[in-house]
Design an enzyme around this catalytic site. Structure first.
Site, PDB file in Angstrom:
ATOM      1  N   CYS A 134      -6.468 -30.738  45.275  1.00  0.00           N
ATOM      2  CA  CYS A 134      -6.420 -29.555  44.312  1.00  0.00           C
ATOM      3  C   CYS A 134      -4.690 -29.817  43.995  1.00  0.00           C
ATOM      4  CB  CYS A 134      -6.543 -28.285  45.476  1.00  0.00           C
ATOM      5  SG  CYS A 134      -8.284 -28.008  45.987  1.00  0.00           S
ATOM      6  N   ASN A 151      -6.651 -22.200  43.597  1.00  0.00           N
ATOM      7  CA  ASN A 151      -6.920 -23.416  42.979  1.00  0.00           C
ATOM      8  C   ASN A 151      -8.452 -23.010  42.056  1.00  0.00           C
ATOM      9  OD1 ASN A 151      -8.624 -23.139  45.417  1.00  0.00           O
ATOM     10  ND2 ASN A 151      -8.974 -25.414  45.076  1.00  0.00           N
ATOM     11  N   CYS A 164     -11.418 -23.562  43.215  1.00  0.00           N
ATOM     12  CA  CYS A 164     -12.177 -22.828  44.334  1.00  0.00           C
ATOM     13  C   CYS A 164     -11.955 -21.568  45.166  1.00  0.00           C
ATOM     14  CB  CYS A 164     -12.997 -23.938  44.822  1.00  0.00           C
ATOM     15  SG  CYS A 164     -13.754 -25.264  43.883  1.00  0.00           S
ATOM     16  N   THR A 165     -10.391 -21.026  44.701  1.00  0.00           N
ATOM     17  CA  THR A 165     -10.119 -20.056  45.244  1.00  0.00           C
ATOM     18  C   THR A 165      -9.927 -20.116  46.738  1.00  0.00           C
ATOM     19  OG1 THR A 165     -12.107 -18.636  45.948  1.00  0.00           O
ATOM     20  CG2 THR A 165     -11.246 -18.793  43.502  1.00  0.00           C
ATOM     21  N   GLU A 166      -9.829 -21.369  47.303  1.00  0.00           N
ATOM     22  CA  GLU A 166      -9.338 -21.451  48.956  1.00  0.00           C
ATOM     23  C   GLU A 166      -7.973 -21.918  48.937  1.00  0.00           C
ATOM     24  OE1 GLU A 166     -10.667 -25.642  48.156  1.00  0.00           O
ATOM     25  OE2 GLU A 166     -11.204 -23.643  47.242  1.00  0.00           O
ATOM     26  N   THR A 214     -17.382 -27.212  49.852  1.00  0.00           N
ATOM     27  CA  THR A 214     -18.083 -28.590  50.365  1.00  0.00           C
ATOM     28  C   THR A 214     -19.301 -28.791  49.897  1.00  0.00           C
ATOM     29  OG1 THR A 214     -19.359 -27.568  52.213  1.00  0.00           O
ATOM     30  CG2 THR A 214     -16.933 -27.764  52.618  1.00  0.00           C
ATOM     31  N   ALA A 215     -19.694 -28.545  48.476  1.00  0.00           N
ATOM     32  CA  ALA A 215     -20.840 -28.799  48.058  1.00  0.00           C
ATOM     33  C   ALA A 215     -21.331 -30.145  48.067  1.00  0.00           C
ATOM     34  CB  ALA A 215     -20.903 -28.161  46.636  1.00  0.00           C
ATOM     35  N   THR A 216     -20.555 -31.147  47.585  1.00  0.00           N
ATOM     36  CA  THR A 216     -21.094 -32.416  47.466  1.00  0.00           C
ATOM     37  C   THR A 216     -20.905 -33.075  49.115  1.00  0.00           C
ATOM     38  OG1 THR A 216     -20.340 -32.733  45.174  1.00  0.00           O
ATOM     39  CG2 THR A 216     -20.636 -34.884  46.752  1.00  0.00           C
TER      40      THR A 216
END
Length: 946
Positions: A341, A553, A555-557, A773-775
């Protein structure tokens, strides 16, 4: 309307045949025995059969767009009609009867196909044609269907494979045939996913090494690995420094049997996007990939480098921890851009704006996900000193950013990914909210990038009090961008007074609630902009002394400081929580005897204490995993390739990493804890506390070995302030309590030890961030991040194709109760993967396996808030709502703010992801007809998701 028979012939559709089949189903069971008290003259049977027949005929006429219906489709609709009518026993017998008839047809065809098999020939890579070794193919299929602790029926795989054979079939097509044959069976039994993976592994092994059985790789992996490293270096893909490792020692550490633990989706993703290839031919086997990543992260280890590489490999290859996608892509290669990120701040001048666009392109080229802070750029209508003209505002530049992300598609591996952030007081905020709309001037729309609101607490306070809100242009109120909390409030109110006095050229007043409603309306309609909160991100930041957090970022984390001179960088990886769970731990001792707590698999645990929750975590294993993971993430910073100087300087100065978690929903299933109860909140709290303790202590230990990060002095860490301590600071700034208990389950002495350590030094400015962590969760085969299970049965579509996803925990439980059968599969398809309305499923399992849309989103916020107190960055939090309304959405996001959350991610609603109801089982991949695109669970443009 015509029926397509199994042999492909056409026949005129006759509704009477449907009526006859339904009547026979009521009169006879699966074995052909007459049901007691049933006869064809019974009024009840006649009425039921007539009603069901009419339903089937109506459905078939609706679906037969070309005037034809496959006979299997007609029979599927009979099954569905029986189930919808509540005739579950009749439906089940009908299914069993169909299966028996299918086996009889298969047996009858065996003799007829024997001659065809004898005449099938295979074309080798060199063009030679040889007879098909049918017995070998059959043996391979049978062996793939057996494991040491389970086995599945190989006959359906064999039969479907045979249909795909033809004379002259190539070797490559022959390898793919059993994969294609197995994929539709995954919906019936998740273990077929392992079977399909084994067939794919055969294909990978043939490409990368040769035609050898997997069993032989136990002895051959080491020899192969040395040749692989040499070839990878020779073709310019691998870093030549990998040859400096002791390849004999490294190769002997590879464990071939770990190739078996992949499920099909995970291995296919590796094959398509991660395994190194030479002219589209893979040269990298799965264990070689894990070791290549491990060696790349150990390159700068000065002592025991081989041992550290092996230790990294052990954690990765056992799925205890997995690095983020850029690290898996590039570690050990000649272009090691390993960071996940990047956060940038765009300055308010033309040169700076286009430098930022160029920086986006360079960062995206090497697989980075971007978060852009656009708040400093002046609003539309603002005066431009150099030209004496008027600014066009932020939106036209965002259109350029959008098109750049499309053009620079992360090195051709996946879509470019960027998110633009804007603070709520910016004059362009109303147009910013509409960027993702499908209507309006397309020149002022950005259909391919993400957007997010960066909301100060003062705005939420005005919403709560139904007060007015004032918009400004940043060229007239530049310091608002750099202020937070009480300081922001004081200065903002001064600007409002100046506006009242006529001292501000540009401003606009509107009710705060009106703007808030528009935010939520756009979020519901377009999925954007996301709701993120500026003040919690800053007030609770350990790096307040070093600058301001201006955005998150993609994905907002990630919540790191950025400026026009520093591009914030974060390096991610996630712990697989499921791998560290103990189902029945030793909870007390009786004399010298350890006593285990046992509970029935049908019992749910809705209440649990923090101490009990700790007993279910293997703390020794988790501590070892986190310690190793933190060293790997820290190593990323030093071996990393930086596309820009600003990114390099910021990363080396602050050394931020983000350790996350995945497999949370699976862990709850294993522990029999539903997601909508206090026990889930307690377990989420305790699990994150344990990870936080180990992560912070590991960074402090690394500082002892390697030194603290450059900007350590003046940080919260240097004052012994831990993330959990900053809850009080946020409460003081707001003047209201946050309903989160700040006490932990781990003994205070352990935390005091850590507190004393961090005062003396920390290697990393930030340690934790929970990503989607989708992938990587798909690769490992566990639930994504902290999300609930999306559906218990569905088809997911991503860049690697379409994959049937089934909850193996649910299937295991239903098998145990003798409830898993074809009817249950069809029920799950019809009800969109939800068990909540399937009467046969016991209520306790309906609650345990509630899907994302079955769980009240308030529970997701509660769990996130209790995690957030331990996390120094933020959490990528998806929220799900089955029946959204304006009031529900309003209540949900206000609750998220009140509980101190820093950020939220997507709002998912059923209306945007409903699936066609179908039970087609015609050996096509899409046997579960409702395909859910990756964006129904994660963002397909997200760097962490694809």
């Amino acid at each position: 309307m015509h029926i397509i028979k199994r042999n492909g012939e056409m026949a005129v559709f006759d509704p009477e045949k449907i009526h006859h089949a339904v009547t026979m189903a009521f009169l006879y069971d699966a074995d052909g025995a007459a049901r007691p008290d049933s006869n064809s003259t019974s009024a009840s049977v006649r009425e039921k059969a007539a009603a069901i027949t009419q339903n089937v005929v109506d459905t078939l006429e609706h679906r037969a767009h070309d005037g034809t219906v496959p006979i299997e489709d007609a029979q599927d609709q009979v099954e569905l009609a029986l189930m919808r009518a509540g005739e579950h026993k009749v439906a089940r017998d009908y299914v069993l009867y169909r299966e028996r008839r299918a086996r009889e047809r298969l047996s009858a065809k065996a003799d007829a196909t024997a001659d065809r098999k004898a005449h099938i020939r295979v074309t080798n890579e060199n063009g030679d044609v040889v007879p098909l070794d049918y017995d070998k193919m059959k043996t391979v299929i049978q062996q793939a269907c057996q494991n040491w602790d389970w086995q599945v029926d190989s006959e359906p795989v064999l039969a479907a494979t045979e249909k795909l054979l033809y004379d002259g079939i190539t070797v490559n097509e022959l390898l793919k045939a059993p994969i294609l044959a197995t994929r539709p069976l995954i919906e019936k039994n998740f273990r077929y996913s392992f079977v399909a993976a084994r067939f794919l592994l055969d294909q990978i092994r043939l490409e990368a090494y040769g035609d050898v059985p997997q069993e032989d790789m136990e002895h051959l992996y080491a020899d192969y690995f040395k040749g692989y490293i040499q070839k990878g270096i020779a073709i310019g893909r691998l870093d030549p420094r990998l040859h400096d490792f002791d390849l004999d020692v490294i190769g002997s550490a590879l464990v071939a049997e770990r190739d078996w633990i992949f499920q099909y989706q995970g291995l296919q993703i590796l094959y398509d996007r991660y395994l190194i290839h030479d002219n589209e031919r893979r040269i990298e086997l799965p264990q070689a990939m894990w070791m290549r990543v491990a060696m790349g992260l150990a390159l700068n280890e000065t002592v025991d480098r081989d041992e550290w590489a092996i230790r990294f490999y052990q954690v990765l290859s056992t799925f205890k921890f997995v690095c983020s996608t850029p690290t898996l892509f590039n570690s050990g290669t000649t272009h090691p851009q390993l960071s996940s990120c990047f956060l940038t701040t765009v300055p308010d001048d033309l040169e700076g704006i286009f430098d930022a666009v160029k920086e986006n392109a360079l960062l995206s080229k090497f697989s980075g996900g971007l978060g852009n802070d656009w708040t400093p750029v002046r609003a539309m209508g603002s005066w431009i000193k150099g030209t004496n003209g008027q600014s066009q505002g932020v939106v036209p530049f965002l259109k350029v950013v959008n098109d750049t992300a499309v053009a620079v598609n992360q090195g051709g591996k996946r879509k470019g990914a960027v998110c633009a952030y804007l603070e709520t007081w910016h004059m362009d905020i109303e147009e910013f909210l509409e960027l993702r709309k499908n209507t309006g001037d397309d020149r002022r729309r950005t259909h391919d990038m993400n957007t997010a609101n960066w909301i100060p607490d003062l705005f939420m306070e005005r919403v709560e009090s139904n007060a007015m809100w004032t918009l400004f242009s940043p060229n007239e109120a530049p310091d608002l961008h750099e202020l937070t909390g009480k300081a922001f409030k004081t200065r903002y109110e001064q600007y409002e007074q100046m506006a009242d006095e006529g001292k501000m050229t540009q401003f606009k007043r509107l009710p705060a609630v009106e703007l808030w409603r528009k935010m939520l309306t756009m979020l519901f309609e377009t999925g954007h902009p996301w709701i993120t909160f500026k003040d919690p991100c800053n007030i609770r930041s350990p790096q307040r002394h070093a600058g301001v957090v201006h955005s998150s970022n993609l994905c907002t984390e990630i919540t790191l400081n950025s400026s026009d001179s520093e591009t914030a960088v974060c390096n991610l990886g996630s712990v697989n929580l499921l791998a560290h769970i103990i189902s029945n731990p030793v909870v007390y001792t009786h004399g010298d005897e350890a006593v285990r707590e046992e509970w029935s698999r049908s019992d749910l645990r809705t209440e649990i204490t923090g101490k009990e929750a700790l007993q279910h975590i293997d703390m020794n294993m988790l501590g070892d995993t986190v310690k190793t993971a933190m060293r790997m993430l820290d190593n990323v910073i030093d071996v990393n390739f930086y596309p820009t100087v600003k990114a390099r300087n910021a990363n080396l100065r602050h050394r931020a990493v983000g350790l996350g978690v995945m497999g949370f929903a699976d862990a709850l299933h294993k522990l029999r804890i539903p997601m909508d109860c206090n026990a889930a909140v307690v377990f989420a709290d305790v699990a994150q506390e344990a990870i936080s303790l180990f992560a912070i202590e590991s960074s402090a230990d690394l500082a002892t070995l390697r030194g603290s990060y450059d900007s350590f002095h003046g940080s919260d860490w240097s004052h012994g302030i831990l993330p959990v301590d900053t809850i009080r600071r946020l409460q003081d700034e707001r003047g209201v309590d946050i309903a989160v208990d700040t006490h932990g389950a781990i003994h205070p002495d352990f935390w005091e030890r850590v507190r004393n350590k961090v005062k003396t030094g920390m290697r990393n400015s930030n340690c934790m961030a929970i990503a989607p962590t989708a992938t990587i969760s798909n690769i490992v085969g566990v639930s994504q991040g902290i999300d609930p299970v999306y559906q218990n049965l569905y088809v997911k579509s991503n860049l690697s194709g379409e994959f049937t996803v089934i909850d193996n925990h649910l299937m295991d439980d239903l098998e145990r109760l003798d409830l898993w059968d074809a009817v249950m599969v069809n029920d799950l398809k019809y009800f969109d993967g939800s068990v909540s309305v399937i009467d046969r499923v016991p209520q306790e399992l309906q609650r345990l396996y509630a899907t994302a849309f079955d769980v009240d989103a308030i529970w997701l916020i509660k769990m996130a808030a209790h995690r957030q107190k331990w996390v120094d960055q933020s959490i990528s939090l998806n929220l799900y709502m089955a029946s959204p309304s304006g009031k529900k959405i309003d209540d949900l996001y206000r609750h998220a703010w009140r509980m101190g959350l820093k950020t939220t991610y997507y709002l998912r609603t059923l209306g945007a992801s409903s699936a066609e109801k179908s039970t087609i089982t015609n050996d096509k991949l899409n046997a579960v007809s409702g395909i859910v695109n990756a964006c129904a669970i994660d963002d397909p443009s997200c760097e962490a998701c694809q």
